[in-house]
Design an enzyme around this catalytic site. Structure first.
Site, PDB file in Angstrom:
ATOM      1  N   PHE A 172       0.816  -1.206   0.000  1.00 53.78           N
ATOM      2  CA  PHE A 172       0.000   0.000   0.000  1.00 53.78           C
ATOM      3  C   PHE A 172       0.860   1.271   0.000  1.00 53.78           C
ATOM      4  O   PHE A 172       0.451   2.305  -0.520  1.00 53.78           O
ATOM      5  CB  PHE A 172      -0.942  -0.004   1.213  1.00 53.78           C
ATOM      6  N   HIS A 220      -9.310  -7.860   0.601  1.00 53.00           N
ATOM      7  CA  HIS A 220      -8.253  -6.920   0.980  1.00 53.00           C
ATOM      8  C   HIS A 220      -7.111  -6.880  -0.042  1.00 53.00           C
ATOM      9  O   HIS A 220      -6.695  -5.804  -0.477  1.00 53.00           O
ATOM     10  CB  HIS A 220      -7.711  -7.274   2.367  1.00 53.00           C
ATOM     11  N   GLU A 267      -8.864 -14.912   2.022  1.00 52.14           N
ATOM     12  CA  GLU A 267     -10.315 -15.143   1.962  1.00 52.14           C
ATOM     13  C   GLU A 267     -11.113 -13.862   1.690  1.00 52.14           C
ATOM     14  O   GLU A 267     -12.238 -13.918   1.217  1.00 52.14           O
ATOM     15  CB  GLU A 267     -10.780 -15.732   3.300  1.00 52.14           C
TER      16      GLU A 267
END
Length: 138
Positions: free
Chosen positions: A43, A73, A70
């Site tokens: 990021f 993100h 999962e």
């Protein structure tokens, strides 16, 4: 022959894999001026690339590894970083080699960061091609 100036921006959250990509990129760029900037995670890569572009290098290599889990993100981070890097590359008119790798398995990570499919090596090879193109076309 003139030497190129390259900046490697690497997310070292997964340090073993980041180190593998940087090592192979540096091998390819041997003989050129290479600066390395490490940031905590993927990021943060676009901000470091933006700052690197101010130095007017011949290319910036954006390297990092993101584990796809999962949740969404990883996709959110990779999509946001991709859009930012593309926008900056076009605005600065300096190549930004996007090799922020999304993986699902340990095997994929090893292959893309430590093995034959090393994305650091690929990024450096592409950076050299873009630098040579600049030398020829400018």
């Amino acid at each position: 022959m003139k030497k190129g100036k390259f900046i490697i921006v690497v997310a070292d959250y997964h340090q073993k894999y980041a180190d593998g990509m940087v090592k192979d990129a540096r091998k390819v760029l041997q003989g050129h001026k290479v600066e390395e900037v490490r940031v905590p995670g993927t990021f943060e890569v676009p901000l470091a690339v933006k700052r690197a572009l101010r130095k007017k290098p011949d290319a910036v290599l954006a390297l990092g590894l993101v584990w796809q889990g999962e949740t969404a993100h990883a996709d959110l981070i990779l999509n946001s970083a991709t859009e930012a890097l593309m926008r900056m590359m076009i605005e600065a008119d300096i190549p930004v080699l996007h090799h922020l790798v999304g993986v699902k398995t340990e095997r994929q990570a090893r292959e893309r960061c430590l093995g034959k499919l090393n994305r650091g090596k690929e990024a450096a090879e592409a950076a050299l091609r873009m630098w040579k193109l600049k030398v020829v076309v400018s």
